[in-house]
Write a protein that holds these residues in place. Sequence first.
Motif, PDB file in Angstrom:
ATOM      1  N   ASN A  45       0.842  -1.276   0.085  1.00  0.00           N
ATOM      2  CA  ASN A  45      -0.032  -0.111  -0.101  1.00  0.00           C
ATOM      3  C   ASN A  45       0.885   1.394   0.064  1.00  0.00           C
ATOM      4  O   ASN A  45       0.444   2.267  -0.512  1.00  0.00           O
ATOM      5  N   GLN A  48       1.316   3.670  -3.013  1.00  0.00           N
ATOM      6  CA  GLN A  48       0.216   4.246  -3.661  1.00  0.00           C
ATOM      7  C   GLN A  48       0.254   5.646  -4.177  1.00  0.00           C
ATOM      8  O   GLN A  48      -0.131   6.035  -5.257  1.00  0.00           O
ATOM      9  N   GLN A  89      -0.926  -3.710 -10.198  1.00  0.00           N
ATOM     10  CA  GLN A  89      -1.297  -2.598  -9.130  1.00  0.00           C
ATOM     11  C   GLN A  89      -0.308  -1.404  -9.930  1.00  0.00           C
ATOM     12  O   GLN A  89      -0.705  -0.218 -10.019  1.00  0.00           O
TER      13      GLN A  89
END
Length: 257
Positions: A45, A48, A89
């Motif tokens: 995460n 990001q 991602q």
Amino acid sequence: MDDREVRVFSDADALSRAAAEHLVAIALEAAHARGQALIALSGGNTPQGLYAILPQLPYRSQSPWAQMQFFWGDERCVPPGDPESNYGQAKREFLDRVPVPAENLHRVKGELEPDVAAQEYGLVLRQFSSDGLAWPRLDWVLLGMGADGHTASLFPGPISPKERERPVIAVTANYQGRPANRVSLTPRVFNSARSVVFLVTGEEKADALAGVLAGAPDPERWPAQRIRPETGSVLWLVDRPAASRLPKDFRPAPVTF
Ligand code: 6PG
């Protein structure tokens, strides 16, 4: 000489901007010096915010996209379209939004058996080898760190002979319900990089950050300690909560932004 630098940020946006500026500066320098910039991305995460701003100005117009080659420091063994794929991602959040040629993306084939994917990625790396190595000397490596001190897919515990010998390994590890089968570059590759940048945020990582940076050397307990580039630099971009348990006399003293 301690070539580590630690910068502490009070807001996430400033941290992401520092990472973006660092990436652009290194990419320009590498493209100028060697005609290409070899970059390894991470999952998780934490990147990001960085992935969200790289397609924006000024980074979009400053970056030498056509000369940037993208690799992955680790991958979860899932197909590229799976929401848990590190390649997927980065592609969705960043690479699909910038003019980087598709042939410059060198993903780990997470849809294959882990050992096969690791072997195959070793061959991909070999195509970019330089300086007498069987893998590229990466210009800029992005790494995260888990609350247990893992980085890429190098987890706490005994260091396997394969990790010491090979550039890429298959790994099985459970962390926060994420896919357990993974492929990871090893410290052999990370430690030949020119520049490594760790992004670490959140209070839940404060103990691990203190252990990795200020604790006694214990690379089995703190895998992030295995990352010590032989001639490259390591930059830690961290937020205040993550830095909250660094000892007061920590050296080199963190610079606060
Ligand atoms: C992955 C990673 C991994 C990650 C850390 C931190 O595939 O999960 O590359 O090493 O960087 O687990 O993850 P967070 O940024 O989500 O805390």
